[in-house]
Motif scaffolding. Structure first.
Motif, PDB file in Angstrom:
ATOM      1  N   ALA A 283      -6.369  35.397  -9.099  1.00 57.14           N
ATOM      2  CA  ALA A 283      -4.940  35.681  -9.259  1.00 57.14           C
ATOM      3  C   ALA A 283      -4.093  34.728  -8.426  1.00 57.14           C
ATOM      4  O   ALA A 283      -3.045  34.246  -8.882  1.00 57.14           O
ATOM      5  CB  ALA A 283      -4.657  37.126  -8.870  1.00 57.14           C
ATOM      6  N   GLN A 284      -4.524  34.431  -7.212  1.00 55.83           N
ATOM      7  CA  GLN A 284      -3.759  33.565  -6.324  1.00 55.83           C
ATOM      8  C   GLN A 284      -3.777  32.108  -6.766  1.00 55.83           C
ATOM      9  O   GLN A 284      -2.841  31.354  -6.486  1.00 55.83           O
ATOM     10  CB  GLN A 284      -4.318  33.683  -4.905  1.00 55.83           C
ATOM     11  N   THR A 285      -4.837  31.723  -7.481  1.00 56.08           N
ATOM     12  CA  THR A 285      -5.028  30.315  -7.819  1.00 56.08           C
ATOM     13  C   THR A 285      -4.702  29.989  -9.274  1.00 56.08           C
ATOM     14  O   THR A 285      -4.145  28.921  -9.573  1.00 56.08           O
ATOM     15  CB  THR A 285      -6.494  29.896  -7.539  1.00 56.08           C
ATOM     16  N   ILE A 286      -5.020  30.916 -10.180  1.00 53.71           N
ATOM     17  CA  ILE A 286      -4.915  30.624 -11.609  1.00 53.71           C
ATOM     18  C   ILE A 286      -3.738  31.332 -12.264  1.00 53.71           C
ATOM     19  O   ILE A 286      -2.910  30.696 -12.918  1.00 53.71           O
ATOM     20  CB  ILE A 286      -6.218  31.015 -12.341  1.00 53.71           C
ATOM     21  N   ASN A 287      -3.656  32.660 -12.125  1.00 55.52           N
ATOM     22  CA  ASN A 287      -2.648  33.401 -12.884  1.00 55.52           C
ATOM     23  C   ASN A 287      -2.357  34.734 -12.195  1.00 55.52           C
ATOM     24  O   ASN A 287      -3.159  35.664 -12.256  1.00 55.52           O
ATOM     25  CB  ASN A 287      -3.158  33.649 -14.305  1.00 55.52           C
ATOM     26  N   PRO A 288      -1.194  34.874 -11.545  1.00 53.09           N
ATOM     27  CA  PRO A 288      -0.860  36.113 -10.828  1.00 53.09           C
ATOM     28  C   PRO A 288      -0.432  37.251 -11.745  1.00 53.09           C
ATOM     29  O   PRO A 288      -0.250  38.378 -11.286  1.00 53.09           O
ATOM     30  CB  PRO A 288       0.293  35.695  -9.917  1.00 53.09           C
ATOM     31  N   THR A 289      -0.264  36.979 -13.035  1.00 47.31           N
ATOM     32  CA  THR A 289       0.201  38.026 -13.953  1.00 47.31           C
ATOM     33  C   THR A 289      -0.928  38.704 -14.711  1.00 47.31           C
ATOM     34  O   THR A 289      -0.689  39.438 -15.662  1.00 47.31           O
ATOM     35  CB  THR A 289       1.194  37.437 -14.973  1.00 47.31           C
ATOM     36  N   ILE A 290      -2.146  38.471 -14.291  1.00 48.95           N
ATOM     37  CA  ILE A 290      -3.296  39.020 -15.010  1.00 48.95           C
ATOM     38  C   ILE A 290      -3.370  40.540 -14.918  1.00 48.95           C
ATOM     39  O   ILE A 290      -2.771  41.163 -14.040  1.00 48.95           O
ATOM     40  CB  ILE A 290      -4.625  38.442 -14.467  1.00 48.95           C
ATOM     41  N   GLN A 291      -4.147  41.109 -15.829  1.00 45.34           N
ATOM     42  CA  GLN A 291      -4.555  42.511 -15.780  1.00 45.34           C
ATOM     43  C   GLN A 291      -6.056  42.514 -15.494  1.00 45.34           C
ATOM     44  O   GLN A 291      -6.848  42.065 -16.320  1.00 45.34           O
ATOM     45  CB  GLN A 291      -4.260  43.214 -17.105  1.00 45.34           C
ATOM     46  N   ILE A 292      -6.423  42.984 -14.322  1.00 43.59           N
ATOM     47  CA  ILE A 292      -7.828  43.024 -13.913  1.00 43.59           C
ATOM     48  C   ILE A 292      -8.421  44.396 -14.228  1.00 43.59           C
ATOM     49  O   ILE A 292      -7.831  45.432 -13.896  1.00 43.59           O
ATOM     50  CB  ILE A 292      -7.975  42.748 -12.406  1.00 43.59           C
ATOM     51  N   THR A 293      -9.586  44.403 -14.852  1.00 45.11           N
ATOM     52  CA  THR A 293     -10.389  45.611 -14.981  1.00 45.11           C
ATOM     53  C   THR A 293     -11.618  45.426 -14.112  1.00 45.11           C
ATOM     54  O   THR A 293     -12.459  44.562 -14.394  1.00 45.11           O
ATOM     55  CB  THR A 293     -10.800  45.874 -16.444  1.00 45.11           C
ATOM     56  N   GLY A 294     -11.697  46.184 -13.029  1.00 41.73           N
ATOM     57  CA  GLY A 294     -12.781  46.037 -12.071  1.00 41.73           C
ATOM     58  C   GLY A 294     -13.865  47.073 -12.291  1.00 41.73           C
ATOM     59  O   GLY A 294     -13.584  48.271 -12.311  1.00 41.73           O
ATOM     60  N   VAL A 295     -15.094  46.610 -12.442  1.00 36.88           N
ATOM     61  CA  VAL A 295     -16.245  47.491 -12.670  1.00 36.88           C
ATOM     62  C   VAL A 295     -17.199  47.382 -11.494  1.00 36.88           C
ATOM     63  O   VAL A 295     -17.517  46.275 -11.044  1.00 36.88           O
ATOM     64  CB  VAL A 295     -16.973  47.105 -13.976  1.00 36.88           C
ATOM     65  N   ASP A 296     -17.661  48.520 -11.012  1.00 35.28           N
ATOM     66  CA  ASP A 296     -18.648  48.521  -9.932  1.00 35.28           C
ATOM     67  C   ASP A 296     -19.358  49.866  -9.936  1.00 35.28           C
ATOM     68  O   ASP A 296     -18.803  50.876 -10.397  1.00 35.28           O
ATOM     69  CB  ASP A 296     -17.981  48.279  -8.571  1.00 35.28           C
ATOM     70  N   ILE A 297     -20.590  49.882  -9.396  1.00 34.86           N
ATOM     71  CA  ILE A 297     -21.319  51.152  -9.280  1.00 34.86           C
ATOM     72  C   ILE A 297     -20.995  51.868  -7.978  1.00 34.86           C
ATOM     73  O   ILE A 297     -21.345  53.028  -7.810  1.00 34.86           O
ATOM     74  CB  ILE A 297     -22.841  50.939  -9.386  1.00 34.86           C
ATOM     75  N   SER A 298     -20.320  51.187  -7.061  1.00 31.73           N
ATOM     76  CA  SER A 298     -20.007  51.751  -5.749  1.00 31.73           C
ATOM     77  C   SER A 298     -18.584  52.305  -5.728  1.00 31.73           C
ATOM     78  O   SER A 298     -17.615  51.551  -5.851  1.00 31.73           O
ATOM     79  CB  SER A 298     -20.161  50.687  -4.656  1.00 31.73           C
ATOM     80  N   SER A 299     -18.457  53.581  -5.552  1.00 28.87           N
ATOM     81  CA  SER A 299     -17.132  54.205  -5.499  1.00 28.87           C
ATOM     82  C   SER A 299     -16.341  53.733  -4.285  1.00 28.87           C
ATOM     83  O   SER A 299     -15.113  53.578  -4.358  1.00 28.87           O
ATOM     84  CB  SER A 299     -17.272  55.725  -5.484  1.00 28.87           C
ATOM     85  N   GLU A 300     -17.024  53.500  -3.167  1.00 29.75           N
ATOM     86  CA  GLU A 300     -16.329  53.063  -1.950  1.00 29.75           C
ATOM     87  C   GLU A 300     -15.824  51.630  -2.087  1.00 29.75           C
ATOM     88  O   GLU A 300     -14.727  51.297  -1.612  1.00 29.75           O
ATOM     89  CB  GLU A 300     -17.261  53.192  -0.737  1.00 29.75           C
ATOM     90  N   MET A 301     -16.596  50.779  -2.728  1.00 29.74           N
ATOM     91  CA  MET A 301     -16.134  49.420  -2.997  1.00 29.74           C
ATOM     92  C   MET A 301     -14.891  49.455  -3.888  1.00 29.74           C
ATOM     93  O   MET A 301     -13.923  48.720  -3.669  1.00 29.74           O
ATOM     94  CB  MET A 301     -17.239  48.595  -3.667  1.00 29.74           C
ATOM     95  N   LEU A 302     -14.906  50.311  -4.889  1.00 27.10           N
ATOM     96  CA  LEU A 302     -13.778  50.403  -5.811  1.00 27.10           C
ATOM     97  C   LEU A 302     -12.510  50.886  -5.116  1.00 27.10           C
ATOM     98  O   LEU A 302     -11.410  50.445  -5.455  1.00 27.10           O
ATOM     99  CB  LEU A 302     -14.129  51.329  -6.978  1.00 27.10           C
ATOM    100  N   LYS A 303     -12.661  51.769  -4.146  1.00 26.75           N
ATOM    101  CA  LYS A 303     -11.483  52.232  -3.393  1.00 26.75           C
ATOM    102  C   LYS A 303     -10.811  51.071  -2.676  1.00 26.75           C
ATOM    103  O   LYS A 303      -9.579  50.935  -2.696  1.00 26.75           O
ATOM    104  CB  LYS A 303     -11.898  53.304  -2.380  1.00 26.75           C
ATOM    105  N   ILE A 304     -11.616  50.229  -2.045  1.00 29.63           N
ATOM    106  CA  ILE A 304     -11.047  49.099  -1.310  1.00 29.63           C
ATOM    107  C   ILE A 304     -10.503  48.056  -2.281  1.00 29.63           C
ATOM    108  O   ILE A 304      -9.461  47.432  -2.034  1.00 29.63           O
ATOM    109  CB  ILE A 304     -12.094  48.497  -0.363  1.00 29.63           C
ATOM    110  N   ALA A 305     -11.197  47.850  -3.406  1.00 34.24           N
ATOM    111  CA  ALA A 305     -10.686  46.936  -4.431  1.00 34.24           C
ATOM    112  C   ALA A 305      -9.306  47.384  -4.906  1.00 34.24           C
ATOM    113  O   ALA A 305      -8.378  46.571  -5.044  1.00 34.24           O
ATOM    114  CB  ALA A 305     -11.656  46.876  -5.607  1.00 34.24           C
ATOM    115  N   HIS A 306      -9.155  48.673  -5.144  1.00 27.17           N
ATOM    116  CA  HIS A 306      -7.862  49.217  -5.571  1.00 27.17           C
ATOM    117  C   HIS A 306      -6.786  48.975  -4.516  1.00 27.17           C
ATOM    118  O   HIS A 306      -5.658  48.567  -4.838  1.00 27.17           O
ATOM    119  CB  HIS A 306      -8.003  50.711  -5.849  1.00 27.17           C
ATOM    120  N   GLN A 307      -7.129  49.189  -3.246  1.00 29.48           N
ATOM    121  CA  GLN A 307      -6.171  48.973  -2.166  1.00 29.48           C
ATOM    122  C   GLN A 307      -5.740  47.504  -2.099  1.00 29.48           C
ATOM    123  O   GLN A 307      -4.543  47.193  -1.995  1.00 29.48           O
ATOM    124  CB  GLN A 307      -6.790  49.397  -0.836  1.00 29.48           C
ATOM    125  N   GLN A 308      -6.705  46.611  -2.170  1.00 23.70           N
ATOM    126  CA  GLN A 308      -6.385  45.180  -2.045  1.00 23.70           C
ATOM    127  C   GLN A 308      -5.554  44.680  -3.227  1.00 23.70           C
ATOM    128  O   GLN A 308      -4.592  43.915  -3.050  1.00 23.70           O
ATOM    129  CB  GLN A 308      -7.683  44.363  -1.934  1.00 23.70           C
TER     130      GLN A 308
END
Length: 227
Positions: free
Chosen positions: A83-108
């Motif tokens: 997002a910082q380098t290529i395109n800040p207007t993107i829509q990211i769909t983040g997939v992970d098996i770790s719920s705790e990782m996803l919480k921090i991903a959402h925060q960031q």
């Protein structure tokens, strides 16, 4: 490996963590993972990788409303670098098996004002229709799969025709073996991974060296486009 000792045959077989074991491991690591990536310089290295792709004119000329799926998003550092380098207007769909990782991903991603949604799922069974995304990315996830070919096929399935898949994996070598010992992942060499990518339905596959940082010695990146 097998050895015969007297009347006994002893064998050692490589095993990989189950999905549950991986989820538990990365749930425990989530609290310090993004700080570790910062300290080891991976955040800056990710930005430089995306910048080199952009400067080489390898990526598509995307328009607004770009949709990207990050498989094994972790704490979203790879997505943020995009997002910082290529395109800040993107829509990211983040997939992970770790719920705790996803919480921090959402925060960031929220703090960076990046449009996103998160999904706790196994990459082997992505809950999205065919041809859903303008691009798929994945950093240090494929080497954890028991069957990497199946995971690759799923990531390719959700790509639109002509859209790219960008992969970062742990490479074979001394440092890769040390990482493998701790995390239980596999390592890839260039020939084997190139074959897997092509078998999954990608063409125009290119190998990318990291321009700087520790990742230059531990990792390798690939880009391929759905046929």
């Amino acid at each position: 490996m097998e050895w015969t000792i007297g009347w006994w045959q002893v064998s050692v077989q490589r095993v990989y963590p189950t999905t549950t074991q991986l989820s538990q491991t990365y749930n425990k690591a989530a609290g310090w993972w993004h700080q570790l990536l910062r300290l080891l310089g991976y955040r800056h290295t990710y930005r430089e990788l995306w910048r080199s792709l952009k400067n080489a004119d390898i990526l598509p000329h995307w328009q607004d409303n770009l949709t990207i799926c990050d498989c094994g998003i972790g704490t979203a550092d790879f997505s943020l670098a995009f997002a910082q380098t290529i395109n800040p207007t993107i829509q990211i769909t983040g997939v992970d098996i770790s719920s705790e990782m996803l919480k921090i991903a959402h925060q960031q991603l929220s703090q960076a004002n990046i449009r996103h949604q998160i999904c706790q799922s196994d990459v082997n069974m992505l809950p999205f229709p065919d041809h859903s995304f303008d691009g798929v990315m994945s950093a240090y996830m494929l080497e954890h799969l028991l069957n990497p070919a199946q995971g690759l096929q799923e990531m390719v399935r959700v790509l639109r025709p002509g859209a790219p898949l960008v992969l970062v994996v742990t490479r074979s070598g001394l440092l890769g073996s040390l990482i493998q010992w701790y995390w239980g992942n596999r390592c890839f060499n260039q020939e084997k991974l190139s074959a897997l990518i092509r078998e999954a339905g990608l063409n125009h596959v290119q190998f990318l060296s990291f321009p700087i940082g520790l990742a230059r010695f531990t990792s390798m990146a690939y880009i391929g486009f759905r046929k």
